[in-house]
Design a protein around this motif. Structure first.
Motif, PDB file in Angstrom:
ATOM      1  N   ALA A  82      54.992 107.639 -11.268  1.00 36.95           N
ATOM      2  CA  ALA A  82      56.165 106.752 -11.204  1.00 36.95           C
ATOM      3  C   ALA A  82      57.048 106.769 -12.450  1.00 36.95           C
ATOM      4  N   ASN A 124      50.589 106.985 -10.551  1.00 32.68           N
ATOM      5  CA  ASN A 124      50.989 107.734  -9.348  1.00 32.68           C
ATOM      6  C   ASN A 124      52.405 108.332  -9.473  1.00 32.68           C
ATOM      7  N   HIS A 127      51.069 112.561   1.620  1.00 34.24           N
ATOM      8  CA  HIS A 127      51.613 113.155   0.396  1.00 34.24           C
ATOM      9  C   HIS A 127      51.287 114.650   0.310  1.00 34.24           C
ATOM     10  N   ARG A 150      53.795 104.620  -4.459  1.00 35.77           N
ATOM     11  CA  ARG A 150      54.447 105.321  -3.344  1.00 35.77           C
ATOM     12  C   ARG A 150      54.561 104.501  -2.069  1.00 35.77           C
TER      13      ARG A 150
END
Ligand SMILES: [Mg+2]
Length: 346
Positions: A190, A188, A52, A22
């Motif tokens: 992705a 994360n 986040h 991120r």
């Protein structure tokens, strides 16, 4: 009893730029809360606000005065259930703000009892798992060097951040740089579902022991399908924030990741651990890049968890606080010789 409380925001540099799928962190704004009982005891708390999850140092600073007023109104640091209930009434979400207060109160209550927090909770220090050390994203050779350095520093478990167009090369290179280390991987959010399934198979071939948050949290069905297809255990981090999320991920993950910055209190963290157990899930204690007041508090829960990823302070250039000793990644609660969380200024 009169409880006096105040807070400040510390600006802490990371040891090196810390990158995940991120983005990159180089400086952490860390709210620090102090609550004293007027009898010579002071509880120290902190927590890492995560953008986040909708928090910044500014939003924390904006709500802390009201939260600390609520603490003063109750006026009893041992009334933890009542205070935490009040805090949740004052602000609905704001987990780092409430988490910092929760940590300071637990530190104060344990200091007043003259016991390390884990002993106040009656936990067995020998049950604490080792913490992993996180290798952030960088070019492949640099990541391999960081992995090698971590192994040289004594860490036997590495958590490797992925979510790039060179993920396979990173895994291959780190595997050969640290052939004996246990590897965990965190994407994360992705990957797509199909990519995650392919990567799970690839990672299994390299002896990776755990895959964290392969797909976006807002795609619960994708997570379930990865979980069903994966030869590796799947950990839910961004997909598991608070207590009600625990049963909700039971059919799409093997492990939940518990963080103060998501769940807002040490008592909620404990509830999540027990809910995980009841739902056949393992618990991992996790963190953001953050300082020892909150890391140490979470470390006292380690005897209840299967996995620990409490390296937040180790990723800072210069944490102003000492916490629970972690030689070679071992969370050494028994070595604590002071009451509370064991946090003190360096
Ligand atoms: Mg994670």
């Amino acid at each position: 009893m009169t409880l006096d409380a105040d807070f400040e925001t510390l600006s802490l540099d990371t040891e090196r730029p810390f990158t995940i799928a991120r983005g990159t962190t180089e400086t952490v704004e860390y709210p620090l809360v102090r609550i004293s009982d007027g009898e010579g005891n002071e509880g120290i708390g902190g927590a890492a606000p995560a953008r986040h999850y909708g928090e910044t140092a500014e939003t924390v600073a904006a709500v802390l005065p009201d939260l600390l007023d609520a603490v003063a109104e109750v006026g009893d640091p041992h009334a933890l259930a009542r205070i935490e209930r009040r805090l949740a009434e004052v602000v609905q979400r704001n987990p780092a703000a409430r988490g910092a207060v929760s940590v300071a109160l637990h530190d104060l209550a344990a200091k007043r009892a003259g016991l390390p927090l884990y002993r106040l909770w009656g936990l067995d220090p020998d049950r604490a798992p080792e913490t992993s050390y996180t290798v952030g994203l960088d070019d492949v050779e640099t990541m391999a060097n960081h992995a090698r350095e971590a192994v040289d520093r004594g860490f036997s478990t590495l958590k490797v951040k992925l979510g790039t167009d060179r993920d396979r090369e990173i895994v291959r290179t780190i595997r050969s740089a640290a052939p004996d280390a246990a590897l965990r991987v965190d994407a994360n959010e992705a990957w797509s579902r199909a990519e995650a399934v392919r990567m799970a198979e690839f990672l299994a071939d390299f002896g990776v022991e755990l895959l964290e948050q392969p797909v976006p949290a807002d795609e619960p069905d994708a997570l379930r399908r990865v979980y069903e297809a994966s030869p590796l255990p799947i950990a839910a981090d961004e997909s598991c924030i608070r207590l009600p999320d625990v049963p909700a991920v039971a059919d799409r993950a093997d492990v939940i990741v518990i963080k103060l910055s998501k769940c807002a209190s040490l008592r909620e963290a404990r509830r999540m651990i027990h809910a995980a157990e009841a739902n056949g899930l393992d618990a991992m204690l996790g963190c953001m890049v953050e300082a020892n007041p909150s890391i140490a508090a979470m470390a006292h829960l380690a005897p209840l968890a299967t996995y620990a990823d409490l390296d937040g302070s180790l990723l800072l250039d210069d944490d102003p606080f000492d916490g629970v000793p972690m030689p070679d990644g071992e969370i050494d609660l028994a070595a604590l010789d002071s009451p509370g969380t064991g946090v003190r200024e360096r």
